[in-house]
Design a protein around this motif. Structure first.
Motif, PDB file in Angstrom:
ATOM      1  N   SER A 125     -18.025   9.575 -17.370  1.00 13.00           N
ATOM      2  CA  SER A 125     -16.804   9.303 -16.595  1.00 13.00           C
ATOM      3  C   SER A 125     -16.518   7.810 -16.640  1.00 13.00           C
ATOM      4  O   SER A 125     -16.610   7.102 -15.634  1.00 13.00           O
ATOM      5  CB  SER A 125     -16.967   9.775 -15.149  1.00 13.00           C
ATOM      6  N   PRO A 126     -16.208   7.279 -17.804  1.00 16.16           N
ATOM      7  CA  PRO A 126     -16.144   5.818 -17.988  1.00 16.16           C
ATOM      8  C   PRO A 126     -15.036   5.166 -17.174  1.00 16.16           C
ATOM      9  O   PRO A 126     -13.985   5.762 -16.930  1.00 16.16           O
ATOM     10  CB  PRO A 126     -15.865   5.668 -19.487  1.00 16.16           C
ATOM     11  N   LEU A 127     -15.297   3.924 -16.754  1.00 12.16           N
ATOM     12  CA  LEU A 127     -14.242   3.088 -16.174  1.00 12.16           C
ATOM     13  C   LEU A 127     -13.587   2.355 -17.337  1.00 12.16           C
ATOM     14  O   LEU A 127     -13.932   1.241 -17.691  1.00 12.16           O
ATOM     15  CB  LEU A 127     -14.814   2.113 -15.149  1.00 12.16           C
ATOM     16  N   GLU A 128     -12.616   3.062 -17.935  1.00 12.32           N
ATOM     17  CA  GLU A 128     -11.942   2.543 -19.124  1.00 12.32           C
ATOM     18  C   GLU A 128     -10.768   1.647 -18.767  1.00 12.32           C
ATOM     19  O   GLU A 128     -10.494   0.650 -19.443  1.00 12.32           O
ATOM     20  CB  GLU A 128     -11.460   3.713 -19.968  1.00 12.32           C
ATOM     21  N   GLY A 129     -10.065   1.995 -17.696  1.00 15.39           N
ATOM     22  CA  GLY A 129      -8.905   1.222 -17.267  1.00 15.39           C
ATOM     23  C   GLY A 129      -8.846   1.128 -15.757  1.00 15.39           C
ATOM     24  O   GLY A 129      -9.524   1.869 -15.035  1.00 15.39           O
ATOM     25  N   TRP A 130      -8.009   0.203 -15.297  1.00 17.49           N
ATOM     26  CA  TRP A 130      -7.895  -0.093 -13.864  1.00 17.49           C
ATOM     27  C   TRP A 130      -6.412  -0.244 -13.576  1.00 17.49           C
ATOM     28  O   TRP A 130      -5.808  -1.265 -13.873  1.00 17.49           O
ATOM     29  CB  TRP A 130      -8.660  -1.377 -13.549  1.00 17.49           C
ATOM     30  N   ARG A 131      -5.817   0.817 -13.022  1.00 17.47           N
ATOM     31  CA  ARG A 131      -4.357   0.865 -12.876  1.00 17.47           C
ATOM     32  C   ARG A 131      -3.940   0.673 -11.425  1.00 17.47           C
ATOM     33  O   ARG A 131      -4.451   1.343 -10.520  1.00 17.47           O
ATOM     34  CB  ARG A 131      -3.814   2.199 -13.391  1.00 17.47           C
ATOM     35  N   PHE A 132      -2.992  -0.231 -11.210  1.00 17.10           N
ATOM     36  CA  PHE A 132      -2.397  -0.386  -9.879  1.00 17.10           C
ATOM     37  C   PHE A 132      -1.538   0.832  -9.581  1.00 17.10           C
ATOM     38  O   PHE A 132      -0.794   1.316 -10.443  1.00 17.10           O
ATOM     39  CB  PHE A 132      -1.555  -1.657  -9.814  1.00 17.10           C
ATOM     40  N   LEU A 133      -1.624   1.311  -8.348  1.00 15.72           N
ATOM     41  CA  LEU A 133      -0.914   2.511  -7.942  1.00 15.72           C
ATOM     42  C   LEU A 133       0.364   2.151  -7.200  1.00 15.72           C
ATOM     43  O   LEU A 133       0.302   1.562  -6.115  1.00 15.72           O
ATOM     44  CB  LEU A 133      -1.804   3.369  -7.038  1.00 15.72           C
ATOM     45  N   PRO A 134       1.512   2.473  -7.733  1.00 18.53           N
ATOM     46  CA  PRO A 134       2.759   2.169  -7.032  1.00 18.53           C
ATOM     47  C   PRO A 134       2.969   3.110  -5.847  1.00 18.53           C
ATOM     48  O   PRO A 134       2.709   4.312  -5.933  1.00 18.53           O
ATOM     49  CB  PRO A 134       3.826   2.392  -8.111  1.00 18.53           C
ATOM     50  N   GLU A 135       3.405   2.534  -4.737  1.00 10.33           N
ATOM     51  CA  GLU A 135       3.771   3.301  -3.553  1.00 10.33           C
ATOM     52  C   GLU A 135       5.038   2.704  -2.955  1.00 10.33           C
ATOM     53  O   GLU A 135       5.479   1.619  -3.360  1.00 10.33           O
ATOM     54  CB  GLU A 135       2.650   3.286  -2.496  1.00 10.33           C
ATOM     55  N   ASP A 136       5.598   3.396  -1.989  1.00 13.54           N
ATOM     56  CA  ASP A 136       6.765   2.904  -1.258  1.00 13.54           C
ATOM     57  C   ASP A 136       6.386   1.609  -0.536  1.00 13.54           C
ATOM     58  O   ASP A 136       5.445   1.584   0.257  1.00 13.54           O
ATOM     59  CB  ASP A 136       7.207   3.975  -0.261  1.00 13.54           C
ATOM     60  N   THR A 137       7.111   0.532  -0.813  1.00 10.84           N
ATOM     61  CA  THR A 137       6.800  -0.767  -0.202  1.00 10.84           C
ATOM     62  C   THR A 137       7.586  -1.028   1.077  1.00 10.84           C
ATOM     63  O   THR A 137       7.447  -2.094   1.674  1.00 10.84           O
ATOM     64  CB  THR A 137       7.095  -1.901  -1.204  1.00 10.84           C
ATOM     65  N   SER A 138       8.398  -0.067   1.513  1.00  9.71           N
ATOM     66  CA  SER A 138       9.251  -0.294   2.692  1.00  9.71           C
ATOM     67  C   SER A 138       8.671   0.272   3.972  1.00  9.71           C
ATOM     68  O   SER A 138       9.310   0.226   5.025  1.00  9.71           O
ATOM     69  CB  SER A 138      10.633   0.322   2.451  1.00  9.71           C
ATOM     70  N   THR A 139       7.464   0.807   3.929  1.00 11.57           N
ATOM     71  CA  THR A 139       6.861   1.407   5.105  1.00 11.57           C
ATOM     72  C   THR A 139       6.269   0.335   6.019  1.00 11.57           C
ATOM     73  O   THR A 139       6.043  -0.802   5.593  1.00 11.57           O
ATOM     74  CB  THR A 139       5.761   2.395   4.694  1.00 11.57           C
ATOM     75  N   PRO A 140       6.000   0.664   7.291  1.00 10.79           N
ATOM     76  CA  PRO A 140       5.498  -0.353   8.234  1.00 10.79           C
ATOM     77  C   PRO A 140       4.188  -1.023   7.824  1.00 10.79           C
ATOM     78  O   PRO A 140       3.939  -2.162   8.212  1.00 10.79           O
ATOM     79  CB  PRO A 140       5.336   0.443   9.533  1.00 10.79           C
TER      80      PRO A 140
END
Length: 864
Positions: free
Chosen positions: A181-196
């Motif tokens: 289960s290699p750590l091949e990549g490290w991806r930022f996860l986009p989410e809604d930025t307008s929440t409190p």
């Protein structure tokens, strides 16, 4: 652990018997994170396609929340669920998730099944990670007591993620792979930025996912970047299942993460001096794993070469000498006999002294701004620079960037000034003197000692003959008018000015023929005057730790050495008042931001000076929590910064920055504390990694970027010089050659090369300054105010040291030659050994032994 009933994602994860209530998961705000698109630990994302087709289809268990189908949990399985309800109806894959307790160890497993009658290629597969890095709405006490930060080692099968509580004293959590289960990549996860909770903001950096496969991203969003690891995919035959998984293991402490990895039977790599290698400095790499090394390879081909060495003292380690060849990024791939693959990421620079020479030349030529008609009084100066267009940044909506103040506007002239302290060059000093006496003094700094926030402003009616670019949006808050720019209430701006004066004092004092405009007394008095103005009660943030303020500690030492008692007393009393404030606070690391990694450096400096051990250790532990050591040039010694590109970068976004100024500045307390406790090699490794970071920012032409973009769709240096200056200050104040006798690896030199170890230890100094040598076994701190160390010969039995010194580092055109070497010796460790002294009679001035050169060189022996 607790799971959310409907989704079986992780709700809470606490250490057994933890009375503090510390939770690695943000359970206290989970009710605000229950919407579609909010990622949790236990989610899965993927891209797949029928073999032979070109289009990828996507699946994401967080996209549309629905109740998952629970499965019977028996034996070691704590909970299990079939996840099809959360996936598209035409999903090519079936996913079953299991939470398992195996040998008292928590595991998260995903059984991925090809549900089709044809072979399916999995081009991306990722496990989102959610830990409590949410500072929004919390006090400083709550943030430090409740929150963590997490960083990856993107090392394939050897990869892992470390989750470190901000206190720096609680056990960290390690996320490790299960099976293949290699750590091949490290991806930022986009989410809604307008929440409190303000996702992807200064108070909530955001979340990332562990990617087992990355080909589908490499072919699309990441196609313009060179990924950390070679992208892969997996092919599943009809009805075939493959299991991927993560393990969760506690380490006893942050310092013992590698011990925990070894106990978990994971590959461990230790680089000396780290993973940023100047091209004239061979590195050492030590590997420990239960399976033997089968082969090594490198990409690009020929970027590195290696030979096995015999340095390791234990059969559990195997050592290699790594020779750098090709400038820039490279990836060393280690394949073990059992099929495990590990990648170690290196960055090769020019020889370190040449990096400094290139930097100084670039700043005083390409970044030199000389326009007497400039209405903002910025001329002459070393101004911000844009590498994408190869031009000075004369206009930017953020007034400070072209305005010669703040970190992102002062950065270029700050680096150029401090470079003269580190490696003076007569032609450059002429320009820095011109800048200081025509622009810094009188424009950036008013004649009453106050320092403007910016000399540039947006107010067209005041500069009718100046054309502001119409392509810039001038409606933002940071497009200051003149009155806002001319405010003098930001303490951070004063320290940059102090550093420039102090640097020229050092040059004038030790290379008197180079400085023409003022005496050394004028420069040191200007520095003191600026300290006095900063601390006179009219400036904000003065009771916060300030970026690069260790330079004030150096200034105080110089005042005392020069016998300038009145000024020394003034500076000391002003610093004592500030430290008295910090001594009464548990978390005295405040700043302009809700949480920051800038104040710890100054707090540590003055807490140690005034013998406030508790406050100093609070600061040190805080740094240890956010500055990791991993086998990756970008993350090793890289202190946590993630919002500064908004204020100083050309590409403006919240993201984990690589080798922003946090690296160099936070390395100061780490390496300083190592000199006090010279068997704490963890501090040396992290600290030297941080000090090395600023070398990687400098390109082959001498331009220094503010930071490297870590998002995998970019992976490049920012185009703006921005706030590189403070990063370089940290490097210049503490970089040297550090000689140790390591219990596992024997004699090693960080910043140098061990030539022989018997009968004496001979080391060639190869660091960027050639001004400092630390000999850890005897706590000897040898520094040159003038001259350059060439070699060190240490006799461990007799405890004598012979130093070979040159007037200037060899091979650097234009480097100023010292008229005599000026050697300062201290014992920084509490070892009872005393201070080394020259074995021959030498004159002493301002605390420095004066060593004359004969035939262009000098040699001196010092002993107890």
């Amino acid at each position: 652990m607790q799971l959310v009933k409907d989704s079986q994602t992780l709700y809470s994860l606490k250490t057994k018997g933890n009375g503090s209530g510390f939770d690695f998961i943000p359970s206290d705000v989970m009710l605000q994170r229950q919407s579609n698109g909010n990622y949790h630990l236990g989610d899965l994302t993927f891209r797949a396609r029928i073999v032979g087709s070109s289009a990828w289809t996507s699946g994401d268990t967080a996209a549309e929340r629905r109740v998952v189908k629970p499965l019977n949990a028996t034996g070691h399985t704590l909970a299990a669920a079939e996840l099809s309800s959360t996936l598209p109806s035409d999903s090519l894959l079936d996913i079953t998730r299991r939470w398992v307790l195996s040998d008292d160890e928590l595991q998260l497993l995903f059984d991925v099944t090809n549900s089709q009658e044809q072979a399916v290629e999995i081009g991306a597969l990722g496990a989102p990670l959610e830990f409590n890095n949410i500072f929004t709405g919390r006090t400083a006490t709550q943030t430090n007591n409740l929150c963590s930060l997490f960083d990856p080692y993107i090392g394939q099968d050897a990869g892992y993620v470390q989750v470190t509580p901000l206190l720096g004293t609680l056990p960290p959590l390690l996320v490790l792979p299960v099976g293949k289960s290699p750590l091949e990549g490290w991806r930022f996860l986009p989410e809604d930025t307008s929440t409190p909770l303000a996702y992807q903001s200064q108070t909530f950096e955001g979340l990332y996912e562990w990617q087992f496969h990355t080909l589908a991203y490499a072919e699309n969003e990441w196609r313009n970047a060179t990924p950390w690891n070679a992208p892969s995919s997996a092919i599943l035959q009809p009805r075939e299942t493959q299991t991927y998984g993560l393990r969760f293991v506690l380490a006893p402490s942050i310092r013992e993460i590698e011990d925990a990895l070894q106990a978990a039977k994971r590959p461990v790599a230790v680089g000396v001096p780290g993973y940023i290698l100047p091209s004239d400095q061979p590195g050492k790499l030590f590997l420990s794993f239960s399976s033997a090394v089968k082969s090594l390879g490198v990409s690009p081909v020929g970027a590195l070469s290696w030979t096995e060495n015999k340095d390791a003292k234990s059969p559990s380690w195997v050592g290699y000498t790594i020779t750098p060849h090709t400038w820039g990024r490279s990836r060393l791939t280690i394949t073990y006999v059992d099929g495990t693959v590990q990648t170690v990421h290196y960055y090769v620079t020019k020889p370190a002294v040449q990096v400094l020479a290139d930097l100084g030349n670039f700043l005083t030529t390409e970044s030199w701004f000389d326009d007497p008609s400039d209405p903002f009084h910025r001329s002459p100066s070393v101004i911000s620079y844009d590498r994408e267009v190869n031009a000075a940044v004369k206009d930017d909506a953020r007034a400070w960037i072209p305005g010669l103040s703040d970190e992102a506007g002062a950065g270029s002239w700050l680096a150029a000034s401090v470079k003269q302290f580190a490696q003076p060059a007569a032609a450059e000093v002429v320009k820095i003197e011109e800048f200081i006496n025509r622009t810094l003094w009188g424009s950036v700094q008013n004649f009453d000692g106050s320092v403007k926030k910016s000399v540039y402003f947006y107010q067209p009616d005041l500069v009718p003959n100046y054309t502001y670019p119409s392509s810039i949006d001038w409606s933002q808050w940071w497009s200051w008018n003149q009155s806002s720019s001319y405010l003098t209430n930001r303490a951070y701006d004063y320290v940059h000015v102090i550093a420039a004066y102090w640097s020229l004092y050092r040059v004038a004092r030790n290379y008197p023929d180079v400085v023409k405009t003022h005496s050394w007394q004028w420069y040191i008095n200007q520095a003191v005057m600026t300290v006095a103005t900063m601390t006179d009660g009219s400036v904000d943030y003065v009771d916060d730790g300030l970026m690069e303020e260790t330079v004030i500690r150096y200034l105080l030492d110089d005042l005392q050495r020069e016998g300038l008692i009145a000024n020394a007393t003034l500076v000391e009393s002003r610093m004592r008042s500030r430290e008295n404030v910090w001594a009464g606070e548990r978390f005295p690391f405040g700043s302009e931001m809700a949480w920051d990694s800038t104040g710890q450096e100054g707090v540590y400096a003055w807490a140690t000076y005034f013998n406030d051990t508790a406050t100093a250790m609070n600061a040190l532990n805080s740094i240890i929590a956010y500055q990791p050591t991993v086998p990756h040039w970008g993350y090793n010694g890289n202190a946590r910064r993630y919002w500064d590109n908004i204020y100083g970068g050309k590409l403006q976004r919240i993201e984990r920055q690589i080798h922003h100024y946090g690296s160099g500045l936070n390395a100061i307390p780490l390496i300083s504390q190592f000199r006090t406790t010279p068997t704490d090699y963890y501090l040396l490794r992290v600290g030297f990694g941080g000090l090395s970071g600023p070398l990687s920012n400098v390109d082959q032409g001498g331009f220094a970027s503010a930071s490297f973009h870590s998002f995998e769709d970019t992976l490049k240096w920012d185009a703006y010089s921005g706030d590189y200056g403070p990063n370089f200050v940290g490097h210049a104040l503490e970089m040297g050659t550090y000689i140790i006798d390591h219990p596992d690896f024997g004699w090693q030199a960080f910043g140098g090369s061990v030539v022989t170890t018997a009968p004496t230890v001979k080391v060639q100094t190869l660091d960027s300054l050639r001004r400092r040598v630390f000999i850890a076994p005897i706590g000897a701190w040898l520094t040159l105010d003038a001259g350059a160390f060439e070699a060190v010969d240490f006799d461990p039995t007799k405890k004598t040291v012979t130093l070979s010194i040159l007037p200037a580092a060899p091979g650097i055109n234009g480097a100023a030659r010292a008229p005599a070497a000026r050697l300062v010796i201290a014992n920084t460790a509490d070892n009872g050994l005393g201070v080394l002294k020259p074995t021959v009679h030498l004159a002493q001035e301002a605390g420095a032994w004066i060593i004359p050169f004969e035939n262009g060189a000098a040699s001196v022996t010092v002993s107890l």
